[in-house]
Scaffold this motif. Structure first.
Motif, PDB file in Angstrom:
ATOM      1  N   ILE A  62       0.818  -1.213   0.000  1.00 56.51           N
ATOM      2  CA  ILE A  62       0.000   0.000   0.000  1.00 56.51           C
ATOM      3  C   ILE A  62       0.852   1.264   0.000  1.00 56.51           C
ATOM      4  O   ILE A  62       0.621   2.190  -0.797  1.00 56.51           O
ATOM      5  CB  ILE A  62      -0.953   0.012   1.221  1.00 56.51           C
ATOM      6  N   ILE A  63       1.847   1.329   0.879  1.00 55.00           N
ATOM      7  CA  ILE A  63       2.636   2.557   1.040  1.00 55.00           C
ATOM      8  C   ILE A  63       3.352   2.962  -0.255  1.00 55.00           C
ATOM      9  O   ILE A  63       3.260   4.124  -0.679  1.00 55.00           O
ATOM     10  CB  ILE A  63       3.625   2.415   2.208  1.00 55.00           C
ATOM     11  N   PRO A  64       4.072   2.049  -0.941  1.00 52.28           N
ATOM     12  CA  PRO A  64       4.741   2.490  -2.163  1.00 52.28           C
ATOM     13  C   PRO A  64       3.781   2.927  -3.267  1.00 52.28           C
ATOM     14  O   PRO A  64       4.087   3.838  -4.040  1.00 52.28           O
ATOM     15  CB  PRO A  64       5.567   1.267  -2.587  1.00 52.28           C
ATOM     16  N   VAL A  65       2.611   2.273  -3.365  1.00 56.09           N
ATOM     17  CA  VAL A  65       1.631   2.695  -4.372  1.00 56.09           C
ATOM     18  C   VAL A  65       1.143   4.116  -4.081  1.00 56.09           C
ATOM     19  O   VAL A  65       1.035   4.956  -4.986  1.00 56.09           O
ATOM     20  CB  VAL A  65       0.439   1.716  -4.423  1.00 56.09           C
ATOM     21  N   LEU A  66       0.869   4.395  -2.818  1.00 58.73           N
ATOM     22  CA  LEU A  66       0.429   5.743  -2.448  1.00 58.73           C
ATOM     23  C   LEU A  66       1.531   6.778  -2.700  1.00 58.73           C
ATOM     24  O   LEU A  66       1.244   7.915  -3.101  1.00 58.73           O
ATOM     25  CB  LEU A  66       0.002   5.766  -0.976  1.00 58.73           C
ATOM     26  N   ILE A  67       2.786   6.380  -2.465  1.00 60.41           N
ATOM     27  CA  ILE A  67       3.895   7.292  -2.767  1.00 60.41           C
ATOM     28  C   ILE A  67       3.914   7.617  -4.256  1.00 60.41           C
ATOM     29  O   ILE A  67       4.068   8.774  -4.658  1.00 60.41           O
ATOM     30  CB  ILE A  67       5.243   6.673  -2.335  1.00 60.41           C
ATOM     31  N   GLY A  68       3.735   6.594  -5.089  1.00 56.74           N
ATOM     32  CA  GLY A  68       3.703   6.814  -6.535  1.00 56.74           C
ATOM     33  C   GLY A  68       2.576   7.728  -6.961  1.00 56.74           C
ATOM     34  O   GLY A  68       2.691   8.487  -7.941  1.00 56.74           O
ATOM     35  N   MET A  69       1.459   7.690  -6.225  1.00 60.45           N
ATOM     36  CA  MET A  69       0.320   8.552  -6.552  1.00 60.45           C
ATOM     37  C   MET A  69       0.612  10.025  -6.285  1.00 60.45           C
ATOM     38  O   MET A  69      -0.119  10.896  -6.768  1.00 60.45           O
ATOM     39  CB  MET A  69      -0.908   8.122  -5.747  1.00 60.45           C
ATOM     40  N   LEU A  70       1.659  10.311  -5.527  1.00 58.05           N
ATOM     41  CA  LEU A  70       2.016  11.699  -5.258  1.00 58.05           C
ATOM     42  C   LEU A  70       2.444  12.432  -6.530  1.00 58.05           C
ATOM     43  O   LEU A  70       2.557  13.664  -6.533  1.00 58.05           O
ATOM     44  CB  LEU A  70       3.150  11.764  -4.223  1.00 58.05           C
ATOM     45  N   TRP A  71       2.666  11.693  -7.618  1.00 53.69           N
ATOM     46  CA  TRP A  71       3.001  12.331  -8.898  1.00 53.69           C
ATOM     47  C   TRP A  71       1.771  12.926  -9.584  1.00 53.69           C
ATOM     48  O   TRP A  71       1.898  13.571 -10.621  1.00 53.69           O
ATOM     49  CB  TRP A  71       3.675  11.338  -9.841  1.00 53.69           C
TER      50      TRP A  71
END
Length: 310
Positions: A62-71
């Motif tokens: 979950i955490i890395p996917v949400l980080i990627g969404m910060l783009w």
């Protein structure tokens, strides 16, 4: 922070911000080695095992996917041509994942007690999932015949396909966890963190072409769908270590990705005269090559050779 304050940030910061967050979390995982004591896993209660796998799955999925969404704020303001190119890059990421999972299907099928049953499950999983998602897509398009195609709905389909793929990642973590192999668990988590951070922009690329920015809960929901199944896969991998189950999960994910690729192509075609352009072809190839680098080259050279000594 409001949408206006986010968009007022410099473009360069919107571009590299997610990388800075990713680097901080990646470094914290390596320095703290949170999964270093798995020696007592045999004595742990079922509730303790499930809780630990939930934490591991959240960190890896979950955490890395949400980080990627910060783009999203950066992608949001791109010229339509470059937005289509970004969606083509997302398609390249999906194709790499599909190829990778196809290899896994062959490997698990060869290891199964009944290769015939495994092959049948693979065909049913791929074909059945594709047909079900295709029928659902056709129904949705008939319902929306007089409306503009929604990028948000496509993004949810992308998240679903990635979530099905993430089940396989969770299976690997669950098996390593019950074996008490802390080094392997750490290796898998770090590899999946690098891998899954690219799934965030893959999802929000479709949303970015819509005029209205969806509420925040949509991003949280899509991130949970795409990465949260690592948790579920970890639970299954810790109790049901079945090659046939792995074949079925991977096959379902492949079928979902095939349908999502069609949806992404139609979404580009809705705004552009052609789906395949030089720019789109280049970014598609880059997305595929980038995932190969993250999954195979960087994992082998950096993780197995340095962070987790072979």
């Amino acid at each position: 922070m409001t949408d206006r304050s986010i968009h007022d940030l410099p473009r360069w910061l919107l571009a590299i911000g997610p990388l800075l967050v990713f680097g901080a979390i990646f470094g914290a995982l390596y320095l703290t080695s949170p999964f270093g004591d798995l020696g007592s896993v045999d004595e742990a209660s079922t509730a303790d095992m499930l809780w630990m796998l939930t934490i591991i799955g959240a960190i890896a999925g979950i955490i890395p996917v949400l980080i990627g969404m910060l783009w999203f704020p950066f992608i949001r303001d791109l010229d339509p041509r470059y937005l289509h190119a970004f969606m083509a890059l997302a398609a390249g990421v999906l194709v790499f994942i599909a190829v990778e999972m196809t290899e896994e299907v062959f490997e698990y099928s060869a290891a199964a007690e009944s290769t015939g049953l495994a092959a049948a499950l693979a065909v049913v999983g791929v074909g059945g999932t594709f047909l079900v998602m295709y029928a659902a897509s056709e129904w949705r398009q008939r319902k929306m015949a007089d409306q503009q195609k929604s990028g948000l709905e496509i993004a949810y389909l992308v998240a679903l396909a990635l979530g099905l793929h993430s089940l396989g990642e969770g299976l690997g973590i669950g098996v390593a966890y019950v074996a008490g192999d802390a080094s392997l668990v750490m290796l898998l988590v770090l590899a999946f963190v690098m891998h899954n951070v690219m799934e965030g922009p893959t999802i929000v690329a479709a949303v970015a072409r819509d005029r209205a920015t969806p509420p925040l809960y949509h991003f949280v929901a899509m991130g949970t769908i795409a990465g949260g199944t690592v948790i579920f896969g970890g639970w299954i991998g810790s109790f049901a270590q079945s090659t046939l189950l792995a074949v079925l999960f991977y096959a379902i994910a492949i079928g979902a990705i095939l349908q999502v690729l069609i949806e992404v192509a139609e979404l580009i075609r809705f705004d552009a005269e052609a789906v395949i352009t030089r720019v789109n072809a280049a970014t598609f190839s880059f997305g595929f090559a980038l995932m190969f680098f993250l999954e195979d080259v960087l994992t082998d050279l950096v993780l197995e050779g340095w962070l987790v000594p072979a």
